[in-house]
Design an enzyme around this catalytic site. Structure first.
Site, PDB file in Angstrom:
ATOM      1  N   ASP A 249       0.843  -1.206   0.000  1.00 41.12           N
ATOM      2  CA  ASP A 249       0.000   0.000   0.000  1.00 41.12           C
ATOM      3  C   ASP A 249       0.874   1.250   0.000  1.00 41.12           C
ATOM      4  OD1 ASP A 249      -2.439   1.305  -0.120  1.00 41.12           O
ATOM      5  OD2 ASP A 249      -2.700   1.362   2.051  1.00 41.12           O
TER       6      ASP A 249
ATOM      7  N   ASP B  33       2.404   2.676   7.927  1.00 45.64           N
ATOM      8  CA  ASP B  33       1.151   1.968   7.662  1.00 45.64           C
ATOM      9  C   ASP B  33       1.374   0.639   6.949  1.00 45.64           C
ATOM     10  OD1 ASP B  33      -1.421   1.114   7.285  1.00 45.64           O
ATOM     11  OD2 ASP B  33      -2.184   3.091   6.758  1.00 45.64           O
TER      12      ASP B  33
END
Length: 455
Positions: free
Chosen positions: A137, A159
């Site tokens: 991501d 993240d």
């Protein structure tokens, strides 16, 4: 509808200051750690998912993956805990200078600044891959900036909510990611995800950072698997060098096999775009710590040849006795091949170490340098990166040695310089031989003697 999640004035020992981000699964809060006089970011699972064992486990898995990362370019998890209602939270590095998404909201960055940021993200990804982790991501909102002690910004990749172990890549079939940055294989099909999936994500991020646009206008999940090659960034903004166009398009190739083999190759091409243009020989003795001259050890193995190593016995080889005048064995910098800078095992053994780079001095010698584990050069890239200005190529049969990936010989002034790329025990080694005559036998003997020991 997602409700605003209730968070108390304190989370553990941390005093909550404000909400700074979040999404469907969690919210992120800025908080103060009075005990250590520092600011932290705290990620708290949304209450809507409190009863979901799968989401709860994914939340904790992110903490484990972040803890696995051995890089200052990756957000660190400092603590983990649980609120009274059972929601888990992670205490992480706080990016006090905002995100890359914040910076490009008003427009694209100058190409050089964009590439500098992409290099830092790429080095973070390379570290994650070395630790066995895929990100999946890569996007501007997951890139943070933190002020360093020297006043400059440090780039942090965060993240890992969608991160997975590389060992599990072949079994991943669920469609996950942010559509504008997703590689075609993330949206289904017969190609597994791999480190090249993160290469694509970095390419899409760099494309947007340079142009202010996504590579594709249509980011519907059903269309991602069949994307064509995007238009080059130089058609969107001016002054983008051709080399950057080529690098971005290679990273964004729809077929994973057409992309860079790993993120390190992509970073190396980006670093070359940032490097000042100058003509030079790629002879690495200039990057060796010459304090090691004559400090290494070598010994006779038979009357004609001498065994030498770099002092740590990581790399060793044999050379003709007449070549073994001086030894420098303190390592070398792979930046000379366009790879990420650093210091890796290497040595020069020569009649004169100082004269080894000079084409006007025909005194013989050998350089051998071990490439970083994640660095894999294709033969054509090795050929290009070891080219020597003003030298003339000599047609010759490649030496018959185990592990040879590429080899070429050139006449440079009064010297003959031969370069070879070996792959031994899964790691590549660059060997360069300089002689006063084109002695293919000596070149083959040296190459055939190269060995890797403790690493």
């Amino acid at each position: 509808m997602i409700r605003a999640m209730p968070v108390p004035g304190r989370i553990g020992r941390f005093e909550v200051v404000e909400r700074i981000g979040g999404g469907a699964f969690a919210s992120v809060w800025r908080a103060r750690d009075d005990a250590l006089d520092s600011t932290v970011a705290i990620k708290v699972l949304s209450s809507e998912w409190l009863d979901s064992a799968d989401v709860h486990e994914r939340f904790l898995a992110e903490a484990r993956l972040l803890r696995r990362a051995e890089s200052d370019r990756v957000v660190r998890v400092h603590d983990i805990g649980e609120l009274p209602d059972g929601r888990p939270y992670l205490v992480m590095t706080y990016g006090d200078r905002g995100t890359l998404e914040d910076r490009i909201a008003a427009g694209p960055l100058p190409w050089r600044e964009a590439v500098e940021v992409a290099v830092e993200i790429g080095l973070a990804l390379r570290s994650l891959h070395a630790d066995g982790v895929l990100h999946r991501d890569v996007k501007p909102s997951n890139v943070l900036f933190r002020s360093g002690s020297d006043g400059r910004d440090r780039v942090l990749l965060g993240d890992l909510g969608l991160g997975k172990l590389l060992s599990e890549a072949s079994t991943l079939t669920m469609v996950v990611g942010t559509p504008a940055y997703m590689a075609p294989e993330q949206a289904g099909g017969d190609k597994p995800i791999s480190v090249r999936t993160d290469v694509y994500g970095l390419g899409a991020l760099l494309y947007r950072t340079i142009t202010g646009r996504h590579p594709y206008e249509n980011n519907a999940i059903v269309d991602i698997a069949d994307r064509p090659e995007p238009s080059r960034p130089g058609l969107v903004v001016r002054d983008v060098p051709p080399g950057l166009d080529a690098a971005v398009l290679r990273a964004l190739a729809p077929n994973p096999s057409d992309r860079y083999g790993d993120v390190g190759e992509f970073v190396a091409d980006l670093q070359r775009l940032l490097a000042p243009k100058r003509r030079r020989w790629p002879i690495p003795v200039a990057l060796l710590a010459l304090a090691g001259v004559a400090a290494g050890a070598w010994y006779l193995t038979r009357s004609e040849l001498v065994e030498v190593d770099d002092g740590t016995k990581t790399v060793s080889l044999r050379v003709p006795r007449a070549w073994a005048g001086e030894l420098a064995g303190a390592g070398w910098d792979p930046a000379l091949l366009g790879l990420a800078p650093g210091r890796w095992p290497g040595l020069v053994i020569a009649e004169s170490v100082a004269a080894f780079p000079a084409p006007a001095d025909p005194r013989a010698g050998v350089f051998a340098g071990v490439l970083p584990p994640m660095a894999v050069l294709a033969p054509k890239d090795f050929e290009a990166r070891t080219a020597k200005p003003g030298c003339v190529a000599i047609a010759a049969r490649p030496p018959e040695v185990v592990g040879l990936r590429a080899a070429h010989t050139r006449r440079c002034g009064v010297a003959f310089v031969a370069d070879a790329l070996l792959e031994l025990s899964g790691q590549q080694v660059w060997v360069q031989v300089k002689q006063s005559a084109d002695n293919a036998t000596a070149f083959q003997e040296v190459l055939g003697s190269v060995g890797l020991g403790r690493r």
